[in-house]
Design an enzyme around this catalytic site. Sequence first.
Site, PDB file in Angstrom:
ATOM      1  N   GLU A 152      21.354  22.995 -46.650  1.00 56.53           N
ATOM      2  CA  GLU A 152      20.620  21.995 -46.692  1.00 56.53           C
ATOM      3  C   GLU A 152      20.762  20.414 -48.037  1.00 56.53           C
ATOM      4  O   GLU A 152      21.429  21.023 -49.057  1.00 56.53           O
ATOM      5  CB  GLU A 152      18.960  23.137 -47.250  1.00 56.53           C
ATOM      6  CG  GLU A 152      18.124  21.946 -47.452  1.00 56.53           C
ATOM      7  CD  GLU A 152      16.729  22.947 -48.479  1.00 56.53           C
ATOM      8  OE1 GLU A 152      15.935  22.606 -48.636  1.00 56.53           O
ATOM      9  OE2 GLU A 152      17.243  24.651 -47.471  1.00 56.53           O
ATOM     10  N   LYS A 181      11.753  31.556 -51.524  1.00 60.06           N
ATOM     11  CA  LYS A 181      12.531  30.699 -50.498  1.00 60.06           C
ATOM     12  C   LYS A 181      13.644  29.670 -51.411  1.00 60.06           C
ATOM     13  O   LYS A 181      14.588  29.767 -51.453  1.00 60.06           O
ATOM     14  CB  LYS A 181      12.189  30.026 -49.383  1.00 60.06           C
ATOM     15  CG  LYS A 181      13.178  28.729 -48.238  1.00 60.06           C
ATOM     16  CD  LYS A 181      13.412  27.438 -48.581  1.00 60.06           C
ATOM     17  CE  LYS A 181      14.485  27.257 -47.829  1.00 60.06           C
ATOM     18  NZ  LYS A 181      15.030  25.951 -47.923  1.00 60.06           N
ATOM     19  N   ASP A 198      27.070  39.774 -48.218  1.00 63.65           N
ATOM     20  CA  ASP A 198      26.358  39.325 -47.245  1.00 63.65           C
ATOM     21  C   ASP A 198      25.300  39.166 -47.022  1.00 63.65           C
ATOM     22  O   ASP A 198      23.669  39.873 -48.474  1.00 63.65           O
ATOM     23  CB  ASP A 198      25.507  41.076 -46.912  1.00 63.65           C
ATOM     24  CG  ASP A 198      24.926  41.202 -45.355  1.00 63.65           C
ATOM     25  OD1 ASP A 198      24.290  40.492 -45.341  1.00 63.65           O
ATOM     26  OD2 ASP A 198      25.035  42.566 -45.407  1.00 63.65           O
ATOM     27  N   HIS A 258      14.488  14.669 -52.695  1.00 62.75           N
ATOM     28  CA  HIS A 258      15.174  15.433 -51.472  1.00 62.75           C
ATOM     29  C   HIS A 258      15.616  14.583 -50.271  1.00 62.75           C
ATOM     30  O   HIS A 258      16.445  14.272 -49.383  1.00 62.75           O
ATOM     31  CB  HIS A 258      13.720  16.707 -51.041  1.00 62.75           C
ATOM     32  CG  HIS A 258      14.339  17.065 -49.934  1.00 62.75           C
ATOM     33  ND1 HIS A 258      15.454  17.701 -49.509  1.00 62.75           N
ATOM     34  CD2 HIS A 258      14.281  16.902 -48.150  1.00 62.75           C
ATOM     35  CE1 HIS A 258      15.618  18.352 -48.557  1.00 62.75           C
ATOM     36  NE2 HIS A 258      14.703  18.046 -47.863  1.00 62.75           N
TER      37      HIS A 258
END
Length: 439
Positions: A84, A280, A296, A393
């Site tokens: 991202e 998130k 993991d 962004h």
Amino acid sequence: MNIVNGFSKLTKEQKIEWLVSQYFQGDLSVVSLLKSYWNSDVQLQKLHDEFIENTITNFYLPMGVAPNFNINGKTFAVPMVIEESSVVAAAANAAKFWSKRGGFKATVLATEKIGNVHFMFKGSKEKLVTFIEGLQPVFRIRTAEITRNMEKRGGGILKIDLIDKTNELSGYYQLHATFDTRDSMGANFINSCLEEFANVLREKAMEYEAFTAAEKESLQVVMSILSNYVPNCLVRAEVSCKIEDLKSKEIQNPQEFAEKFVQAVRIAEIETYRAVTHNKGIMNGVDAVVLATGNDFRAIEAGVHAFAAKNGKYTSLSHAEIVNDEFRFWMDLPLALGTVGGLTNLHPMVKFALELLGKPNANELMEIIAVAGLAQNFAAIKSLTTTGIQQGHMKMHLMNILNQLQATDDERKEVAAHFQEQTVSHRAVVDFVENLRRK
């Protein structure tokens, strides 16, 4: 129907041939594409092939580095693996911001990991309690071979409790075991112990004289498995400074910024729709370092989000406050991590990442990863409450749009110059490039 038997027994080339013939009409360009991602180092490729089953090629993700992380007085360049745009830049920006304001502080609060033997029993609870109490030394004896090396490193089985869940599911009990796995994530160790506990439970129940024949038959082990919910494997990351010290190029009014920042965090504490996106953002930083260090990320994600809902409502993982003209921003995060075993000893880039971080032990890695998550969260909220999230962004995303359009170097220069002061959007970039090409 594209059903195949014995697929796992085919060579890698044969697997690709079958896939291309069945799903891509024999298009040889697909074969070339897949093979172009093979590593030219045969031994390195063999290593990657053996990580999982039915390997056909490699799937690359970029590894970036966010420098200037001051954590407990020590400076780190933190490796991050993520696809991202703007995540690495945001982490680096937050790291530099706080490096001038005392840096991040991190503390491991607890390191317990959990595993359960889930079993059914239709009989006297009093008898069962006595039975399990009597088995405590047997559990230890029967797992002695499994735990020997872990105990040499200071870890092992901490305790084994009987949990009564019969009010929620008829006849349902657990052996709830806690472990310390030191620098190992410990999944295989924990699961091996649990399976031996289950064997002991089954065998000794048949020999236990206090149980009736019906009670013996009723004791059935359903499954034995570790839990990725680790609320007692916890690390705290935090930053703080005087409000006046928050002043920067983007923050001209520190008091207003601090108050708005705290309000933004409180919104995430009470509003689930916001909390999910808020968390998130934290996991953007956490997962990127988890991946880079060969841990993991699915287990981490599952455990973290369960922790966010531990009080019955999903809420913010991070918190902020203003006390006596001081701004404080912090987060407690459950992280079950390892720096030995698994990919840490196999994957060359994982070895690189851990060496870059100074070969941390599991506790130190917990601190680094929690800080990466807090830094990411700070950067996101800072953008949201000042310039807005899209400005930065979309400028980072600009290169992805230009790659989609297969822009030339000259076109890239003109686009970059034009959007220096303009709002970036996919449509705006497409229109600008098309106008350039028409000219």
